[in-house]
Design a protein around this motif. Structure first.
Motif, PDB file in Angstrom:
ATOM      1  N   GLY A  81       0.794  -1.218   0.000  1.00 53.62           N
ATOM      2  CA  GLY A  81       0.000   0.000   0.000  1.00 53.62           C
ATOM      3  C   GLY A  81       0.829   1.272   0.000  1.00 53.62           C
ATOM      4  O   GLY A  81       0.313   2.345  -0.327  1.00 53.62           O
ATOM      5  N   ASP A  82       2.122   1.167   0.359  1.00 52.63           N
ATOM      6  CA  ASP A  82       2.999   2.338   0.337  1.00 52.63           C
ATOM      7  C   ASP A  82       3.222   2.798  -1.105  1.00 52.63           C
ATOM      8  O   ASP A  82       3.250   1.988  -2.035  1.00 52.63           O
ATOM      9  CB  ASP A  82       4.371   2.025   0.948  1.00 52.63           C
ATOM     10  N   THR A  83       3.418   4.088  -1.281  1.00 50.79           N
ATOM     11  CA  THR A  83       3.793   4.644  -2.578  1.00 50.79           C
ATOM     12  C   THR A  83       5.305   4.824  -2.591  1.00 50.79           C
ATOM     13  O   THR A  83       5.878   5.360  -1.649  1.00 50.79           O
ATOM     14  CB  THR A  83       3.098   5.999  -2.815  1.00 50.79           C
ATOM     15  N   VAL A  84       5.943   4.320  -3.668  1.00 51.18           N
ATOM     16  CA  VAL A  84       7.404   4.361  -3.784  1.00 51.18           C
ATOM     17  C   VAL A  84       7.805   4.811  -5.180  1.00 51.18           C
ATOM     18  O   VAL A  84       6.992   4.836  -6.095  1.00 51.18           O
ATOM     19  CB  VAL A  84       8.034   2.974  -3.491  1.00 51.18           C
ATOM     20  N   ARG A  85       9.098   5.128  -5.312  1.00 54.80           N
ATOM     21  CA  ARG A  85       9.707   5.433  -6.609  1.00 54.80           C
ATOM     22  C   ARG A  85      10.666   4.293  -6.936  1.00 54.80           C
ATOM     23  O   ARG A  85      11.477   3.923  -6.099  1.00 54.80           O
ATOM     24  CB  ARG A  85      10.490   6.739  -6.546  1.00 54.80           C
ATOM     25  N   LEU A  86      10.569   3.771  -8.153  1.00 54.33           N
ATOM     26  CA  LEU A  86      11.457   2.700  -8.604  1.00 54.33           C
ATOM     27  C   LEU A  86      12.180   3.161  -9.865  1.00 54.33           C
ATOM     28  O   LEU A  86      11.595   3.212 -10.947  1.00 54.33           O
ATOM     29  CB  LEU A  86      10.660   1.421  -8.887  1.00 54.33           C
ATOM     30  N   PRO A  87      13.469   3.522  -9.735  1.00 58.75           N
ATOM     31  CA  PRO A  87      14.237   3.926 -10.922  1.00 58.75           C
ATOM     32  C   PRO A  87      14.412   2.746 -11.878  1.00 58.75           C
ATOM     33  O   PRO A  87      14.499   1.587 -11.450  1.00 58.75           O
ATOM     34  CB  PRO A  87      15.592   4.356 -10.358  1.00 58.75           C
ATOM     35  N   ASP A  88      14.480   3.051 -13.169  1.00 63.82           N
ATOM     36  CA  ASP A  88      14.688   1.991 -14.162  1.00 63.82           C
ATOM     37  C   ASP A  88      15.900   1.127 -13.827  1.00 63.82           C
ATOM     38  O   ASP A  88      15.873  -0.086 -14.001  1.00 63.82           O
ATOM     39  CB  ASP A  88      14.873   2.586 -15.559  1.00 63.82           C
ATOM     40  N   ALA A  89      16.970   1.739 -13.318  1.00 67.26           N
ATOM     41  CA  ALA A  89      18.196   0.992 -13.000  1.00 67.26           C
ATOM     42  C   ALA A  89      17.993  -0.032 -11.890  1.00 67.26           C
ATOM     43  O   ALA A  89      18.788  -0.956 -11.751  1.00 67.26           O
ATOM     44  CB  ALA A  89      19.309   1.955 -12.606  1.00 67.26           C
ATOM     45  N   SER A  90      16.921   0.092 -11.119  1.00 66.84           N
ATOM     46  CA  SER A  90      16.655  -0.853 -10.022  1.00 66.84           C
ATOM     47  C   SER A  90      15.595  -1.886 -10.372  1.00 66.84           C
ATOM     48  O   SER A  90      15.315  -2.778  -9.563  1.00 66.84           O
ATOM     49  CB  SER A  90      16.207  -0.084  -8.772  1.00 66.84           C
ATOM     50  N   ARG A  91      15.017  -1.791 -11.557  1.00 67.21           N
ATOM     51  CA  ARG A  91      14.011  -2.779 -11.964  1.00 67.21           C
ATOM     52  C   ARG A  91      14.669  -4.140 -12.155  1.00 67.21           C
ATOM     53  O   ARG A  91      15.789  -4.242 -12.644  1.00 67.21           O
ATOM     54  CB  ARG A  91      13.331  -2.356 -13.261  1.00 67.21           C
ATOM     55  N   ALA A  92      13.949  -5.190 -11.763  1.00 64.07           N
ATOM     56  CA  ALA A  92      14.506  -6.544 -11.839  1.00 64.07           C
ATOM     57  C   ALA A  92      13.477  -7.518 -12.401  1.00 64.07           C
ATOM     58  O   ALA A  92      12.275  -7.378 -12.148  1.00 64.07           O
ATOM     59  CB  ALA A  92      14.940  -7.015 -10.458  1.00 64.07           C
ATOM     60  N   PHE A  93      13.975  -8.492 -13.158  1.00 63.43           N
ATOM     61  CA  PHE A  93      13.114  -9.597 -13.539  1.00 63.43           C
ATOM     62  C   PHE A  93      12.849 -10.428 -12.296  1.00 63.43           C
ATOM     63  O   PHE A  93      13.684 -10.500 -11.392  1.00 63.43           O
ATOM     64  CB  PHE A  93      13.797 -10.483 -14.606  1.00 63.43           C
ATOM     65  N   GLU A  94      11.699 -11.053 -12.250  1.00 66.12           N
ATOM     66  CA  GLU A  94      11.363 -11.898 -11.099  1.00 66.12           C
ATOM     67  C   GLU A  94      12.186 -13.181 -11.152  1.00 66.12           C
ATOM     68  O   GLU A  94      12.345 -13.771 -12.220  1.00 66.12           O
ATOM     69  CB  GLU A  94       9.878 -12.244 -11.121  1.00 66.12           C
ATOM     70  N   PRO A  95      12.695 -13.615 -10.008  1.00 67.17           N
ATOM     71  CA  PRO A  95      13.460 -14.872 -10.006  1.00 67.17           C
ATOM     72  C   PRO A  95      12.517 -16.058 -10.169  1.00 67.17           C
ATOM     73  O   PRO A  95      11.370 -16.021  -9.717  1.00 67.17           O
ATOM     74  CB  PRO A  95      14.103 -14.881  -8.617  1.00 67.17           C
ATOM     75  N   ARG A  96      13.005 -17.076 -10.838  1.00 68.84           N
ATOM     76  CA  ARG A  96      12.251 -18.326 -10.901  1.00 68.84           C
ATOM     77  C   ARG A  96      12.636 -19.129  -9.673  1.00 68.84           C
ATOM     78  O   ARG A  96      13.772 -19.008  -9.188  1.00 68.84           O
ATOM     79  CB  ARG A  96      12.607 -19.083 -12.178  1.00 68.84           C
ATOM     80  N   PRO A  97      11.746 -19.949  -9.140  1.00 63.72           N
ATOM     81  CA  PRO A  97      12.057 -20.677  -7.904  1.00 63.72           C
ATOM     82  C   PRO A  97      13.381 -21.434  -7.948  1.00 63.72           C
ATOM     83  O   PRO A  97      14.103 -21.465  -6.972  1.00 63.72           O
ATOM     84  CB  PRO A  97      10.872 -21.628  -7.746  1.00 63.72           C
ATOM     85  N   GLY A  98      13.761 -21.999  -9.071  1.00 67.24           N
ATOM     86  CA  GLY A  98      15.010 -22.734  -9.182  1.00 67.24           C
ATOM     87  C   GLY A  98      16.241 -21.850  -9.238  1.00 67.24           C
ATOM     88  O   GLY A  98      17.365 -22.320  -9.111  1.00 67.24           O
ATOM     89  N   ASP A  99      16.054 -20.529  -9.408  1.00 67.99           N
ATOM     90  CA  ASP A  99      17.181 -19.600  -9.513  1.00 67.99           C
ATOM     91  C   ASP A  99      17.750 -19.193  -8.166  1.00 67.99           C
ATOM     92  O   ASP A  99      18.812 -18.612  -8.086  1.00 67.99           O
ATOM     93  CB  ASP A  99      16.761 -18.320 -10.244  1.00 67.99           C
ATOM     94  N   VAL A 100      17.036 -19.458  -7.097  1.00 68.54           N
ATOM     95  CA  VAL A 100      17.470 -19.044  -5.765  1.00 68.54           C
ATOM     96  C   VAL A 100      18.309 -20.152  -5.146  1.00 68.54           C
ATOM     97  O   VAL A 100      17.880 -21.285  -5.028  1.00 68.54           O
ATOM     98  CB  VAL A 100      16.247 -18.727  -4.862  1.00 68.54           C
ATOM     99  N   SER A 101      19.542 -19.800  -4.779  1.00 65.19           N
ATOM    100  CA  SER A 101      20.414 -20.810  -4.212  1.00 65.19           C
ATOM    101  C   SER A 101      20.056 -21.075  -2.766  1.00 65.19           C
ATOM    102  O   SER A 101      19.415 -20.263  -2.108  1.00 65.19           O
ATOM    103  CB  SER A 101      21.875 -20.359  -4.298  1.00 65.19           C
ATOM    104  N   LYS A 102      20.475 -22.209  -2.226  1.00 61.23           N
ATOM    105  CA  LYS A 102      20.226 -22.566  -0.838  1.00 61.23           C
ATOM    106  C   LYS A 102      20.825 -21.538   0.119  1.00 61.23           C
ATOM    107  O   LYS A 102      20.313 -21.303   1.178  1.00 61.23           O
ATOM    108  CB  LYS A 102      20.788 -23.955  -0.521  1.00 61.23           C
ATOM    109  N   GLU A 103      21.933 -20.896  -0.290  1.00 60.11           N
ATOM    110  CA  GLU A 103      22.577 -19.889   0.551  1.00 60.11           C
ATOM    111  C   GLU A 103      21.686 -18.674   0.756  1.00 60.11           C
ATOM    112  O   GLU A 103      21.761 -18.000   1.763  1.00 60.11           O
ATOM    113  CB  GLU A 103      23.890 -19.428  -0.087  1.00 60.11           C
ATOM    114  N   ASP A 104      20.815 -18.397  -0.224  1.00 59.15           N
ATOM    115  CA  ASP A 104      19.931 -17.232  -0.146  1.00 59.15           C
ATOM    116  C   ASP A 104      18.713 -17.474   0.734  1.00 59.15           C
ATOM    117  O   ASP A 104      18.035 -16.547   1.118  1.00 59.15           O
ATOM    118  CB  ASP A 104      19.439 -16.820  -1.535  1.00 59.15           C
ATOM    119  N   GLU A 105      18.411 -18.740   1.008  1.00 61.19           N
ATOM    120  CA  GLU A 105      17.220 -19.048   1.765  1.00 61.19           C
ATOM    121  C   GLU A 105      17.416 -18.746   3.239  1.00 61.19           C
ATOM    122  O   GLU A 105      18.486 -18.920   3.796  1.00 61.19           O
ATOM    123  CB  GLU A 105      16.856 -20.527   1.604  1.00 61.19           C
ATOM    124  N   GLU A 106      16.336 -18.286   3.859  1.00 57.85           N
ATOM    125  CA  GLU A 106      16.360 -18.009   5.294  1.00 57.85           C
ATOM    126  C   GLU A 106      16.106 -19.301   6.057  1.00 57.85           C
ATOM    127  O   GLU A 106      15.418 -20.194   5.563  1.00 57.85           O
ATOM    128  CB  GLU A 106      15.299 -16.983   5.640  1.00 57.85           C
TER     129      GLU A 106
END
Length: 108
Positions: A81-106
């Protein structure tokens, strides 16, 4: 008023870097488009309300854990619900579930 966000570097998932190599298909976001950025390692989806000088302004519509797809309502000081600014340089493609390594998981 928008909430200030220190976006994560999108790295290999950068939309801008992708289109620098292949400019076909890139277009400026428009009102109603859903974009993604990364904040504190999570995926933030934003519904665009305006686009000004390389920056999208819009409402946070989702905060998502990339490894599980679990949705949150709050992440630090950022909330759905917050309003934010997202610069083009910070836009990201969404990760696919298999793209996340075990090290990244909490820990569970």
């Amino acid at each position: 008023m928008h909430k200030h966000v220190e976006w994560d570097d999108p790295g290999a998932d950068s939309v801008m870097k992708h289109y620098e190599r292949s400019p076909q298909g890139y277009s400026e976001p428009g009102r109603g488009d859903i974009l993604s950025g990364r904040y504190q390692g999570k995926v933030v989806r934003i519904k665009v309300e305006a686009y000004v000088d390389g920056t999208s302004i819009g409402e946070v519509v989702a905060l998502i854990e990339p490894h599980s797809g679990k949705r949150r309502k709050l992440l630090g000081k950022l909330a759905v619900g917050d309003t934010v600014r997202l610069p083009d340089a910070s836009r990201a493609f969404e990760p696919r579930p298999g793209d996340v390594s075990k090290e990244d998981e909490e820990p569970q």
